[in-house]
Motif scaffolding. Structure first.
Motif, PDB file in Angstrom:
ATOM      1  N   TYR A  62       0.833  -1.209   0.000  1.00 37.04           N
ATOM      2  CA  TYR A  62       0.000   0.000   0.000  1.00 37.04           C
ATOM      3  C   TYR A  62       0.867   1.258   0.000  1.00 37.04           C
ATOM      4  CZ  TYR A  62      -3.676  -3.242   1.566  1.00 37.04           C
ATOM      5  OH  TYR A  62      -4.556  -4.284   1.692  1.00 37.04           O
ATOM      6  N   VAL A 145      -6.172  -0.140   4.924  1.00 37.40           N
ATOM      7  CA  VAL A 145      -6.893   0.098   3.673  1.00 37.40           C
ATOM      8  C   VAL A 145      -7.536   1.489   3.705  1.00 37.40           C
ATOM      9  CG1 VAL A 145      -8.848  -0.650   2.264  1.00 37.40           C
ATOM     10  CG2 VAL A 145      -7.264  -2.347   3.196  1.00 37.40           C
ATOM     11  N   LEU A 146      -8.096   1.864   4.851  1.00 39.61           N
ATOM     12  CA  LEU A 146      -8.695   3.203   4.954  1.00 39.61           C
ATOM     13  C   LEU A 146      -7.629   4.289   4.787  1.00 39.61           C
ATOM     14  CD1 LEU A 146     -11.180   2.616   7.916  1.00 39.61           C
ATOM     15  CD2 LEU A 146     -11.692   2.733   5.464  1.00 39.61           C
ATOM     16  N   LEU A 148      -4.864   3.981   3.077  1.00 39.57           N
ATOM     17  CA  LEU A 148      -4.502   3.982   1.654  1.00 39.57           C
ATOM     18  C   LEU A 148      -5.536   4.735   0.836  1.00 39.57           C
ATOM     19  CD1 LEU A 148      -2.844   3.081  -0.806  1.00 39.57           C
ATOM     20  CD2 LEU A 148      -4.215   0.980  -0.817  1.00 39.57           C
ATOM     21  N   LEU A 149      -6.815   4.492   1.117  1.00 39.48           N
ATOM     22  CA  LEU A 149      -7.859   5.167   0.340  1.00 39.48           C
ATOM     23  C   LEU A 149      -7.784   6.682   0.497  1.00 39.48           C
ATOM     24  CD1 LEU A 149     -10.897   2.764   0.905  1.00 39.48           C
ATOM     25  CD2 LEU A 149      -9.562   3.099  -1.185  1.00 39.48           C
ATOM     26  N   ILE A 150      -7.582   7.157   1.726  1.00 36.36           N
ATOM     27  CA  ILE A 150      -7.474   8.606   1.926  1.00 36.36           C
ATOM     28  C   ILE A 150      -6.255   9.156   1.197  1.00 36.36           C
ATOM     29  CG2 ILE A 150      -7.045  10.400   3.660  1.00 36.36           C
ATOM     30  CD1 ILE A 150      -9.946   9.387   3.532  1.00 36.36           C
ATOM     31  N   SER A 151      -5.133   8.453   1.293  1.00 36.29           N
ATOM     32  CA  SER A 151      -3.934   8.904   0.565  1.00 36.29           C
ATOM     33  C   SER A 151      -4.198   8.954  -0.937  1.00 36.29           C
ATOM     34  CB  SER A 151      -2.745   7.979   0.861  1.00 36.29           C
ATOM     35  OG  SER A 151      -2.274   8.182   2.169  1.00 36.29           O
ATOM     36  N   MET A 152      -4.836   7.917  -1.473  1.00 32.41           N
ATOM     37  CA  MET A 152      -5.115   7.900  -2.915  1.00 32.41           C
ATOM     38  C   MET A 152      -6.083   9.012  -3.313  1.00 32.41           C
ATOM     39  SD  MET A 152      -5.311   3.830  -3.791  1.00 32.41           S
ATOM     40  CE  MET A 152      -6.065   4.175  -5.359  1.00 32.41           C
ATOM     41  N   PHE A 153      -7.115   9.231  -2.522  1.00 28.73           N
ATOM     42  CA  PHE A 153      -8.075  10.293  -2.858  1.00 28.73           C
ATOM     43  C   PHE A 153      -7.377  11.648  -2.913  1.00 28.73           C
ATOM     44  CE2 PHE A 153     -11.720   7.690  -0.847  1.00 28.73           C
ATOM     45  CZ  PHE A 153     -11.906   6.999  -2.028  1.00 28.73           C
TER      46      PHE A 153
END
Length: 164
Positions: A62, A145-146, A148-153
């Motif tokens: 991630y 995972v949460l 990672l999602l914030i970083s990706m957003f």
């Protein structure tokens, strides 16, 4: 101040990769120590233990993904001139990388501890290996995972990347 924005962005990408990767290494170490101890008496449990040993390694991937997205958006990986970021944009990239860096580091270490306990439990009660060992470990993974999602957003939609 030229180049400061790029330097800050690269520090952010490196932080995501190194922190999440270090957490994965530590987490895998916890689980692997337990697994090797169990395998000395029960080598037939290798496959079952393998899953629990590798689970803490996902956070490293991630962090790598977040760092890769930063490098891709900066054109560091080829395909043209490297974009010149302002220091404010560089700070934004650091902020974008922190969620996966922190959640990856902490959750991988704790996931490794949960997996180590799961390995020991499965040595005595193999029928509970998936129900308790793997499921509990996956519950810890949710927070990485949460992150990672914030970083990706933020990397993909929250930063106004300059155009070449």
């Amino acid at each position: 101040m030229e180049g400061l924005g790029n330097a800050l962005a690269l520090i952010g990408a490196a932080t995501a990769v190194f922190a999440a990767g270090a957490g994965s290494g530590i987490g895998i170490g916890h689980a692997a120590r337990s697994a090797t101890g169990v395998l000395t008496d029960k080598p037939e449990r290798y496959g079952l233990n393998f899953i629990m040993v590798v689970l803490p390694g996902t956070q490293g991937f991630y962090g790598f993904l977040a760092g890769f997205l930063v490098l891709l958006n900066m054109n560091v990986l080829g395909g043209g001139d490297v974009l010149q970021l302002t220091w404010q944009q560089g700070l934004q990239v650091i902020g974008a990388c922190l969620p996966i860096a922190i959640t990856g580091l902490i959750s991988a270490i704790h996931q490794g501890k949960v997996c180590a306990s799961g390995v020991l439990m499965a040595a005595k009660r193999p029928e509970m290996a998936f129900k308790a060992g793997v499921v509990y470990a996956v519950m810890v993974e949710v927070y990485a995972v949460l992150g990672l999602l914030i970083s990706m957003f933020v990397i993909l939609m929250g930063i106004n990347w300059p155009t070449a």
